[in-house]
Design a protein around this motif. Structure first.
Motif, PDB file in Angstrom:
ATOM      1  N   LEU A 140       0.696 -46.295   3.963  1.00 26.91           N
ATOM      2  CA  LEU A 140      -0.355 -46.108   2.970  1.00 26.91           C
ATOM      3  C   LEU A 140      -0.054 -44.971   1.991  1.00 26.91           C
ATOM      4  CD1 LEU A 140      -3.253 -46.540   1.858  1.00 26.91           C
ATOM      5  CD2 LEU A 140      -4.060 -44.985   3.655  1.00 26.91           C
ATOM      6  N   GLU A 141       0.219 -43.785   2.526  1.00 24.63           N
ATOM      7  CA  GLU A 141       0.323 -42.613   1.652  1.00 24.63           C
ATOM      8  C   GLU A 141       1.485 -42.675   0.668  1.00 24.63           C
ATOM      9  OE1 GLU A 141      -0.793 -38.531   1.991  1.00 24.63           O
ATOM     10  OE2 GLU A 141      -0.970 -38.817   4.153  1.00 24.63           O
ATOM     11  N   PRO A 142       2.729 -42.933   1.093  1.00 21.39           N
ATOM     12  CA  PRO A 142       3.817 -42.951   0.116  1.00 21.39           C
ATOM     13  C   PRO A 142       3.572 -43.938  -1.028  1.00 21.39           C
ATOM     14  CG  PRO A 142       4.707 -42.911   2.340  1.00 21.39           C
ATOM     15  CD  PRO A 142       3.232 -43.141   2.465  1.00 21.39           C
ATOM     16  N   VAL A 143       3.082 -45.140  -0.697  1.00 18.89           N
ATOM     17  CA  VAL A 143       2.838 -46.151  -1.730  1.00 18.89           C
ATOM     18  C   VAL A 143       1.670 -45.745  -2.625  1.00 18.89           C
ATOM     19  CG1 VAL A 143       2.213 -48.560  -2.145  1.00 18.89           C
ATOM     20  CG2 VAL A 143       3.783 -47.988  -0.285  1.00 18.89           C
ATOM     21  N   TYR A 144       0.599 -45.244  -2.023  1.00 21.33           N
ATOM     22  CA  TYR A 144      -0.582 -44.858  -2.795  1.00 21.33           C
ATOM     23  C   TYR A 144      -0.275 -43.683  -3.719  1.00 21.33           C
ATOM     24  CZ  TYR A 144      -5.571 -44.242  -3.762  1.00 21.33           C
ATOM     25  OH  TYR A 144      -6.797 -44.168  -4.378  1.00 21.33           O
ATOM     26  N   HIS A 145       0.422 -42.667  -3.199  1.00 22.37           N
ATOM     27  CA  HIS A 145       0.734 -41.501  -4.027  1.00 22.37           C
ATOM     28  C   HIS A 145       1.745 -41.839  -5.121  1.00 22.37           C
ATOM     29  CE1 HIS A 145      -1.750 -39.324  -1.420  1.00 22.37           C
ATOM     30  NE2 HIS A 145      -0.889 -38.999  -0.496  1.00 22.37           N
ATOM     31  N   GLY A 176       6.066 -39.471  -4.336  1.00 23.48           N
ATOM     32  CA  GLY A 176       5.088 -40.115  -3.465  1.00 23.48           C
ATOM     33  C   GLY A 176       5.364 -39.812  -2.003  1.00 23.48           C
ATOM     34  N   ILE A 177       6.644 -39.875  -1.618  1.00 27.11           N
ATOM     35  CA  ILE A 177       7.014 -39.549  -0.233  1.00 27.11           C
ATOM     36  C   ILE A 177       6.875 -38.055   0.010  1.00 27.11           C
ATOM     37  CG2 ILE A 177       8.893 -39.591   1.457  1.00 27.11           C
ATOM     38  CD1 ILE A 177       9.903 -42.143   0.094  1.00 27.11           C
ATOM     39  N   ALA A 178       7.295 -37.224  -0.964  1.00 24.41           N
ATOM     40  CA  ALA A 178       7.160 -35.776  -0.815  1.00 24.41           C
ATOM     41  C   ALA A 178       5.701 -35.360  -0.702  1.00 24.41           C
ATOM     42  CB  ALA A 178       7.813 -35.072  -2.007  1.00 24.41           C
ATOM     43  N   GLY A 179       4.819 -36.038  -1.463  1.00 23.58           N
ATOM     44  CA  GLY A 179       3.393 -35.734  -1.358  1.00 23.58           C
ATOM     45  C   GLY A 179       2.832 -36.060   0.011  1.00 23.58           C
ATOM     46  N   THR A 180       3.408 -37.076   0.661  1.00 23.07           N
ATOM     47  CA  THR A 180       3.031 -37.392   2.041  1.00 23.07           C
ATOM     48  C   THR A 180       3.527 -36.312   2.990  1.00 23.07           C
ATOM     49  OG1 THR A 180       3.215 -39.743   1.488  1.00 23.07           O
ATOM     50  CG2 THR A 180       3.149 -39.163   3.828  1.00 23.07           C
ATOM     51  N   TYR A 181       4.778 -35.878   2.785  1.00 19.49           N
ATOM     52  CA  TYR A 181       5.321 -34.798   3.611  1.00 19.49           C
ATOM     53  C   TYR A 181       4.456 -33.546   3.500  1.00 19.49           C
ATOM     54  CZ  TYR A 181       9.792 -37.346   4.039  1.00 19.49           C
ATOM     55  OH  TYR A 181      10.768 -38.266   4.315  1.00 19.49           O
ATOM     56  N   PHE A 405       9.261 -45.419   6.891  1.00 18.19           N
ATOM     57  CA  PHE A 405       8.220 -46.422   6.657  1.00 18.19           C
ATOM     58  C   PHE A 405       7.864 -46.493   5.169  1.00 18.19           C
ATOM     59  CE2 PHE A 405       8.116 -46.649  11.055  1.00 18.19           C
ATOM     60  CZ  PHE A 405       7.157 -47.517  11.530  1.00 18.19           C
ATOM     61  N   GLY A 406       7.736 -45.327   4.531  1.00 16.52           N
ATOM     62  CA  GLY A 406       7.417 -45.316   3.114  1.00 16.52           C
ATOM     63  C   GLY A 406       8.530 -45.895   2.268  1.00 16.52           C
ATOM     64  N   GLY A 407       9.782 -45.546   2.598  1.00 22.19           N
ATOM     65  CA  GLY A 407      10.916 -46.061   1.845  1.00 22.19           C
ATOM     66  C   GLY A 407      11.020 -47.579   1.926  1.00 22.19           C
ATOM     67  N   ILE A 408      10.835 -48.125   3.121  1.00 23.24           N
ATOM     68  CA  ILE A 408      10.894 -49.582   3.291  1.00 23.24           C
ATOM     69  C   ILE A 408       9.742 -50.264   2.564  1.00 23.24           C
ATOM     70  CG2 ILE A 408      10.639 -51.435   4.991  1.00 23.24           C
ATOM     71  CD1 ILE A 408      12.268 -49.756   6.934  1.00 23.24           C
ATOM     72  N   ALA A 409       8.534 -49.718   2.682  1.00 28.74           N
ATOM     73  CA  ALA A 409       7.373 -50.319   2.027  1.00 28.74           C
ATOM     74  C   ALA A 409       7.558 -50.355   0.511  1.00 28.74           C
ATOM     75  CB  ALA A 409       6.112 -49.544   2.384  1.00 28.74           C
ATOM     76  N   PRO A 432      -6.751 -49.726   3.280  1.00 31.86           N
ATOM     77  CA  PRO A 432      -5.786 -48.840   3.931  1.00 31.86           C
ATOM     78  C   PRO A 432      -5.431 -49.235   5.350  1.00 31.86           C
ATOM     79  CG  PRO A 432      -7.933 -47.764   3.674  1.00 31.86           C
ATOM     80  CD  PRO A 432      -7.976 -49.014   2.857  1.00 31.86           C
ATOM     81  N   GLU A 433      -6.395 -49.805   6.081  1.00 33.92           N
ATOM     82  CA  GLU A 433      -6.132 -50.165   7.476  1.00 33.92           C
ATOM     83  C   GLU A 433      -5.142 -51.325   7.596  1.00 33.92           C
ATOM     84  OE1 GLU A 433      -9.629 -52.444   5.930  1.00 33.92           O
ATOM     85  OE2 GLU A 433      -9.020 -50.327   5.953  1.00 33.92           O
ATOM     86  N   LEU A 434      -4.894 -52.047   6.485  1.00 31.65           N
ATOM     87  CA  LEU A 434      -3.975 -53.185   6.506  1.00 31.65           C
ATOM     88  C   LEU A 434      -2.586 -52.842   5.966  1.00 31.65           C
ATOM     89  CD1 LEU A 434      -6.288 -56.121   5.350  1.00 31.65           C
ATOM     90  CD2 LEU A 434      -5.036 -56.007   7.517  1.00 31.65           C
ATOM     91  N   SER A 435      -2.404 -51.626   5.468  1.00 30.97           N
ATOM     92  CA  SER A 435      -1.149 -51.287   4.788  1.00 30.97           C
ATOM     93  C   SER A 435       0.065 -51.466   5.690  1.00 30.97           C
ATOM     94  CB  SER A 435      -1.213 -49.852   4.254  1.00 30.97           C
ATOM     95  OG  SER A 435      -1.488 -48.932   5.297  1.00 30.97           O
TER      96      SER A 435
END
Length: 542
Positions: A140-145, A176-181, A405-409, A432-435
């Protein structure tokens, strides 16, 4: 240590001219009529307030929902700067401890030896503070950000009419991934360091009860055994209960969504309530069996399942894209660490208010729960070793999971944006629960792996519930770790009921409200705790 009337009394000036024996008697409690080790008044006040909250929310769900939404808006939009500053302070405090002369002080005294090997210790650190978040937010987070709430105002690679803007992809993906980190890395674990270090020092080095109030002895003196101390412990109880209820609620939502994705089970609040009831029943069995017979076994099962699940996703998906996502996200996180941490002068209100402020309140709410666990397994470590390892090891493990997970998504999204379920669930129709299940739909064995993901989410659900109930039980029993089993059952049940009424009273906003409502005052408690840590370290031999 000296002996006074059979009670250990610390041998440094911080505790001289006090009557520790009298203070300790004030919090020992007594056995109640149903076998509870009642720590008056912490147990009674906490239990009655929790049950009152449950009843009022069930009776007035619409009113409760409005109140919950107001709390979320106030905490995340008005006090976002406050949460940012407070958690930044915890990070600076941890870095200062690493380079300070106090870094060589050993938890438990100069002759204390670590109880666990590095490998076992690292595994327990990782298991302590992640919970359902890895599964719920990993996609959810990497894609959303990357596309919606871009950190630092980076343009989205998907335009307003849905067209792809190729030149924006690389930077938006990395940030987006860094914002998740940022939400799962050093800042969050610095919160845990403060709590765990305070509990370790005042329990192992100063000989005080294993309770939150003990960390305030340098500030309150003997008053820590009275109502000031009661208030601190009661606040810690509710901080933990609402922090756990948020995780349980998110876990129920994701499990329900997964069951719908795989088996077509209807998604609604009633189904989620049934899931919470069933999982809480399993947690009650685990709690009854105790730490070694229940929590430990489930945690080991959980870790093995999570590792196998991660390896499947890594090698079944675009592996190079997964590894690249981890690495570019890490480089960007280090590069933009200070801009992401800044409380003012930013152009990313949706990211800072809607995500960061809530996360910092959530980490603070989890601090008594995770901090107590970390303290229990960290005796014998030096302060410097403790701070470095608790900050870095779990963060790195989480970065690997989220980056992969974020990279693959993201890779699967841009490979076929017209038919991407990840795009549908995260961007087009926010679910979000389906991401996670949207990403698994792009990999082989979708049905099997989605089922395993549901089971993994439920096991995370159970381990969070039973571990949390043990911690709340310890707080309400005055720091005792061997309180009666009926008392553990009571708190595990209360956790499940709070998660249920929050879902009924407003769903996700209610879950967020419970966290932020307790996170605000408890963050003040934790800032004061930093002062107590310094006072304790100043009296330790170096």
């Amino acid at each position: 240590m000296t002996e006074t009337g059979g009670t250990p009394q610390p041998d440094d000036d911080l505790f001289h001219d006090t009557d520790y024996v009298v203070g300790q008697d004030n919090i020992e409690g007594s056995l109640g009529p149903v076998g509870f080790d009642i720590h008056n008044p912490v147990f009674v006040v906490s239990a009655l307030t929790a049950m009152t909250f449950i009843l009022l929310t069930l009776i007035f769900p619409e009113t409760a929902g409005g109140v919950f939404q107001s709390i979320v808006s106030f905490a995340t939009q008005t006090l976002d700067w406050y949460f940012m500053i407070v958690v930044d302070f915890f990070v600076i405090f941890c870095f200062a401890l690493i380079v300070s002369p106090y870094g060589g002080i050993r938890l438990g005294g100069k002759d204390a030896e670590p109880e666990y090997s590095y490998l076992s210790w690292f595994a327990m650190l990782f298991a302590a503070g992640i919970g359902i978040g890895l599964l719920f937010f990993g996609v959810l987070e990497p894609v959303y950000h990357m596309n919606v709430s871009s950190p630092l105002g980076v343009p989205s690679p998907i335009g307003p009419d849905g067209q792809i803007i190729p030149e924006n992809i690389a930077e938006a993906r990395a940030l987006g991934i860094a914002g998740t980190y940022f939400h799962w890395g050093l800042h969050g674990w610095a919160v845990y360091v403060v709590m765990a270090l305070a509990l370790s020092l005042f329990t192992y080095n100063k000989g005080l009860p294993f309770s939150i109030r003990s960390a305030f002895y340098p500030i309150l003196g003997e008053r820590v055994w009275g109502w000031w101390g009661h208030a601190i412990d009661i606040l810690a109880v509710f901080s933990t209960l609402f922090g756990l209820a948020t995780s349980l609620g998110l876990g129920a939502q994701q499990a329900n969504a997964g069951l719908n994705f795989v088996f077509g089970l209807e998604v609604n609040t009633s189904t989620q309530v049934i899931i919470i009831i069933l999982v809480t029943a399993v947690a009650l069995v685990s709690v009854w069996r105790g730490l070694d017979g229940g929590v430990k076994i489930l945690s080991e099962i959980n870790m093995v399942m999570a590792l196998l699940f991660f390896l499947f996703v890594l090698f079944a998906g675009p592996t190079l894209a997964a590894l690249d996502g981890f690495w570019t996200g890490l480089v960007t996180y280090v590069r933009d660490f200070i801009p992401l941490s800044a409380p003012f002068g930013r152009e990313d209100d949706a990211y800072r208010e809607g995500w960061s402020a809530f996360y910092w309140a959530w980490w603070v709410s989890w601090a008594p729960f995770v901090g107590m666990f970390i303290a229990r397994v960290s005796r014998g470590r030096t302060v410097r070793e403790f701070v470095i390892c608790v900050l870095l090891i779990p963060s790195l493990m989480i970065f690997i999971w989220m980056g992969v997970f974020g990279g693959i998504a993201i890779e699967t999204l841009f490979a076929d944006p017209e038919n991407s379920l990840v795009k549908e669930y995260v961007i087009d129709n926010y679910s979000p629960e389906l991401s996670l299940f949207g990403m698994l739909a792009e990999l082989p064995l979708t049905g099997l792996m989605s089922t395993i993901a549901i089971v993994l989410a439920l096991v995370f659900f159970v381990t969070s519930s039973d571990s949390g109930s043990l911690v709340v039980d310890t707080i309400t029993a005055g720091g005792k770790i061997d309180a009666p089993k009926p008392q553990r059952i009571f708190w595990a049940t209360i956790e499940g009921l709070i998660a249920i009424v929050l879902l009924i009273g407003g769903g996700l906003s209610a879950l967020q409200a419970g966290v932020t409502a307790t996170g605000i005052p408890f963050s003040v408690v934790m800032v004061l705790m930093c002062y107590s840590i310094i006072k304790a370290l100043q009296t330790e031999p170096r």
